[in-house]
Scaffold this motif. Sequence first.
Motif, PDB file in Angstrom:
ATOM      1  N   GLU A  97     -22.336  16.461   6.914  1.00 46.10           N
ATOM      2  CA  GLU A  97     -21.408  16.487   5.780  1.00 46.10           C
ATOM      3  C   GLU A  97     -20.002  16.129   6.270  1.00 46.10           C
ATOM      4  OE1 GLU A  97     -20.169  17.113   1.876  1.00 46.10           O
ATOM      5  OE2 GLU A  97     -22.223  17.440   2.553  1.00 46.10           O
ATOM      6  N   GLY A  98     -19.374  15.172   5.623  1.00 45.16           N
ATOM      7  CA  GLY A  98     -18.021  14.758   5.984  1.00 45.16           C
ATOM      8  C   GLY A  98     -17.953  13.778   7.141  1.00 45.16           C
ATOM      9  N   GLU A  99     -19.106  13.355   7.673  1.00 36.67           N
ATOM     10  CA  GLU A  99     -19.147  12.356   8.738  1.00 36.67           C
ATOM     11  C   GLU A  99     -19.615  11.025   8.160  1.00 36.67           C
ATOM     12  OE1 GLU A  99     -20.222  14.885  12.752  1.00 36.67           O
ATOM     13  OE2 GLU A  99     -21.854  13.928  11.684  1.00 36.67           O
ATOM     14  N   TYR A 100     -19.127   9.928   8.746  1.00 35.16           N
ATOM     15  CA  TYR A 100     -19.466   8.604   8.247  1.00 35.16           C
ATOM     16  C   TYR A 100     -19.645   7.661   9.429  1.00 35.16           C
ATOM     17  CZ  TYR A 100     -17.512  10.784   4.136  1.00 35.16           C
ATOM     18  OH  TYR A 100     -17.254  11.667   3.126  1.00 35.16           O
ATOM     19  N   PHE A 101     -20.477   6.651   9.246  1.00 33.86           N
ATOM     20  CA  PHE A 101     -20.595   5.612  10.251  1.00 33.86           C
ATOM     21  C   PHE A 101     -19.337   4.747  10.190  1.00 33.86           C
ATOM     22  CE2 PHE A 101     -25.191   6.312   9.274  1.00 33.86           C
ATOM     23  CZ  PHE A 101     -25.544   6.807  10.519  1.00 33.86           C
ATOM     24  N   ILE A 102     -18.832   4.359  11.350  1.00 33.81           N
ATOM     25  CA  ILE A 102     -17.637   3.520  11.403  1.00 33.81           C
ATOM     26  C   ILE A 102     -17.835   2.257  10.582  1.00 33.81           C
ATOM     27  CG2 ILE A 102     -16.223   2.084  12.937  1.00 33.81           C
ATOM     28  CD1 ILE A 102     -16.474   4.315  15.043  1.00 33.81           C
ATOM     29  N   ALA A 103     -19.015   1.660  10.675  1.00 30.20           N
ATOM     30  CA  ALA A 103     -19.287   0.428   9.924  1.00 30.20           C
ATOM     31  C   ALA A 103     -19.110   0.625   8.429  1.00 30.20           C
ATOM     32  CB  ALA A 103     -20.700  -0.057  10.226  1.00 30.20           C
ATOM     33  N   ASP A 104     -19.356   1.837   7.933  1.00 31.07           N
ATOM     34  CA  ASP A 104     -19.206   2.116   6.507  1.00 31.07           C
ATOM     35  C   ASP A 104     -17.757   2.351   6.109  1.00 31.07           C
ATOM     36  OD1 ASP A 104     -21.934   1.877   6.190  1.00 31.07           O
ATOM     37  OD2 ASP A 104     -22.307   4.030   6.353  1.00 31.07           O
ATOM     38  N   LEU A 105     -16.930   2.763   7.057  1.00 28.38           N
ATOM     39  CA  LEU A 105     -15.515   3.002   6.750  1.00 28.38           C
ATOM     40  C   LEU A 105     -14.713   1.703   6.687  1.00 28.38           C
ATOM     41  CD1 LEU A 105     -14.883   6.133   8.999  1.00 28.38           C
ATOM     42  CD2 LEU A 105     -15.066   6.083   6.503  1.00 28.38           C
ATOM     43  N   ILE A 106     -15.127   0.712   7.473  1.00 22.36           N
ATOM     44  CA  ILE A 106     -14.423  -0.570   7.486  1.00 22.36           C
ATOM     45  C   ILE A 106     -14.488  -1.183   6.084  1.00 22.36           C
ATOM     46  CG2 ILE A 106     -14.309  -2.894   8.499  1.00 22.36           C
ATOM     47  CD1 ILE A 106     -13.680  -0.619  10.506  1.00 22.36           C
ATOM     48  N   GLY A 107     -13.325  -1.557   5.572  1.00 24.32           N
ATOM     49  CA  GLY A 107     -13.254  -2.174   4.246  1.00 24.32           C
ATOM     50  C   GLY A 107     -12.913  -1.216   3.119  1.00 24.32           C
ATOM     51  N   LEU A 108     -12.863   0.101   3.395  1.00 24.93           N
ATOM     52  CA  LEU A 108     -12.491   1.041   2.343  1.00 24.93           C
ATOM     53  C   LEU A 108     -11.040   0.818   1.923  1.00 24.93           C
ATOM     54  CD1 LEU A 108     -13.889   4.559   3.384  1.00 24.93           C
ATOM     55  CD2 LEU A 108     -14.840   2.948   1.750  1.00 24.93           C
ATOM     56  N   SER A 109     -10.778   0.907   0.620  1.00 23.95           N
ATOM     57  CA  SER A 109      -9.412   0.859   0.110  1.00 23.95           C
ATOM     58  C   SER A 109      -8.788   2.231   0.331  1.00 23.95           C
ATOM     59  CB  SER A 109      -9.410   0.549  -1.382  1.00 23.95           C
ATOM     60  OG  SER A 109      -9.970  -0.710  -1.614  1.00 23.95           O
ATOM     61  N   VAL A 110      -7.541   2.237   0.800  1.00 27.07           N
ATOM     62  CA  VAL A 110      -6.852   3.495   1.073  1.00 27.07           C
ATOM     63  C   VAL A 110      -5.734   3.669   0.054  1.00 27.07           C
ATOM     64  CG1 VAL A 110      -5.550   4.814   2.787  1.00 27.07           C
ATOM     65  CG2 VAL A 110      -7.415   3.313   3.517  1.00 27.07           C
ATOM     66  N   VAL A 111      -5.735   4.854  -0.584  1.00 28.21           N
ATOM     67  CA  VAL A 111      -4.771   5.173  -1.628  1.00 28.21           C
ATOM     68  C   VAL A 111      -4.117   6.504  -1.288  1.00 28.21           C
ATOM     69  CG1 VAL A 111      -4.505   5.614  -4.106  1.00 28.21           C
ATOM     70  CG2 VAL A 111      -6.242   4.004  -3.314  1.00 28.21           C
ATOM     71  N   SER A 112      -2.797   6.603  -1.487  1.00 26.74           N
ATOM     72  CA  SER A 112      -2.104   7.872  -1.253  1.00 26.74           C
ATOM     73  C   SER A 112      -2.464   8.843  -2.366  1.00 26.74           C
ATOM     74  CB  SER A 112      -0.592   7.660  -1.212  1.00 26.74           C
ATOM     75  OG  SER A 112      -0.112   7.389  -2.516  1.00 26.74           O
ATOM     76  N   LYS A 113      -2.220  10.142  -2.137  1.00 26.66           N
ATOM     77  CA  LYS A 113      -2.534  11.149  -3.159  1.00 26.66           C
ATOM     78  C   LYS A 113      -1.683  10.949  -4.405  1.00 26.66           C
ATOM     79  CE  LYS A 113       0.480  14.764  -1.340  1.00 26.66           C
ATOM     80  NZ  LYS A 113       0.528  16.117  -0.806  1.00 26.66           N
ATOM     81  N   GLU A 114      -0.583  10.199  -4.272  1.00 22.15           N
ATOM     82  CA  GLU A 114       0.262   9.875  -5.416  1.00 22.15           C
ATOM     83  C   GLU A 114      -0.252   8.644  -6.172  1.00 22.15           C
ATOM     84  OE1 GLU A 114       2.253  12.265  -2.509  1.00 22.15           O
ATOM     85  OE2 GLU A 114       1.575  10.201  -2.232  1.00 22.15           O
ATOM     86  N   GLY A 115      -1.292   8.003  -5.664  1.00 24.79           N
ATOM     87  CA  GLY A 115      -1.886   6.859  -6.335  1.00 24.79           C
ATOM     88  C   GLY A 115      -1.413   5.505  -5.839  1.00 24.79           C
ATOM     89  N   GLU A 116      -0.598   5.470  -4.792  1.00 23.38           N
ATOM     90  CA  GLU A 116      -0.083   4.207  -4.254  1.00 23.38           C
ATOM     91  C   GLU A 116      -1.145   3.550  -3.361  1.00 23.38           C
ATOM     92  OE1 GLU A 116       3.346   2.572  -1.162  1.00 23.38           O
ATOM     93  OE2 GLU A 116       3.269   4.703  -1.645  1.00 23.38           O
ATOM     94  N   ALA A 117      -1.445   2.277  -3.643  1.00 23.23           N
ATOM     95  CA  ALA A 117      -2.386   1.532  -2.804  1.00 23.23           C
ATOM     96  C   ALA A 117      -1.714   1.252  -1.462  1.00 23.23           C
ATOM     97  CB  ALA A 117      -2.785   0.233  -3.485  1.00 23.23           C
ATOM     98  N   LEU A 118      -2.348   1.674  -0.378  1.00 24.95           N
ATOM     99  CA  LEU A 118      -1.758   1.528   0.953  1.00 24.95           C
ATOM    100  C   LEU A 118      -2.344   0.370   1.745  1.00 24.95           C
ATOM    101  CD1 LEU A 118      -1.583   5.289   1.963  1.00 24.95           C
ATOM    102  CD2 LEU A 118       0.266   3.843   1.101  1.00 24.95           C
ATOM    103  N   GLY A 119      -3.583   0.007   1.483  1.00 26.27           N
ATOM    104  CA  GLY A 119      -4.211  -1.081   2.229  1.00 26.27           C
ATOM    105  C   GLY A 119      -5.698  -0.853   2.398  1.00 26.27           C
ATOM    106  N   THR A 120      -6.255  -1.463   3.445  1.00 26.08           N
ATOM    107  CA  THR A 120      -7.690  -1.433   3.702  1.00 26.08           C
ATOM    108  C   THR A 120      -7.944  -1.039   5.153  1.00 26.08           C
ATOM    109  OG1 THR A 120      -7.962  -3.232   2.119  1.00 26.08           O
ATOM    110  CG2 THR A 120      -9.791  -2.829   3.606  1.00 26.08           C
TER     111      THR A 120
END
Length: 172
Positions: A97-120
């Motif tokens: 639980e709470g662990e992920y394969f690195i290959a699955d994390l690559i490409g995720l969109s990252v958003v701040s808790k305020e809703g600002e798109a930060l990147g990938t």
Amino acid sequence: MEDLLQVGAITTTHGVGGAVKVFPTTDDAKRFKKLKHVFMDIGKNQQELKELEITQVKFFKNLVILKFKGFDSINDVEGWRGRPLYVTREQAVPCEEGEYFIADLIGLSVVSKEGEALGTITDVLQTGANDVYVVSQPGRKDLLLPAILDCILEVDMENRSMTVHVLPGLMD
């Protein structure tokens, strides 16, 4: 390639009988004892794979020594230096639980808790203490986010996004 996960990379040959030394890229190198087959990338674009049957597994320092069926001479394996080894997702050790394969994390969109798109997420650095997610931001330098609970608030694999709290000083 999404169905394959890298478990190691061949570093060099071992002896004259066709064995190779492998640097493990998996959390638990002992998992090689349970593997029957691996796939080696033999192409330039990771589309050409060779299935190799493992016949022997030994451990030496931080390396795994593997022997493959049908490769009995140093000449058979000499050109394999630097080649990555993969397993199928079915062969992979399930994540907790709470662990992920690195290959699955690559490409995720990252958003701040305020809703600002930060990147990938473009890379994951394994530092020993905790992983660090490299977030590529258009027109700005990469953001380095530590993979800690204070920073990573939610990972939504279904929507391919990650919600984060950017700690003070990380955006500087």
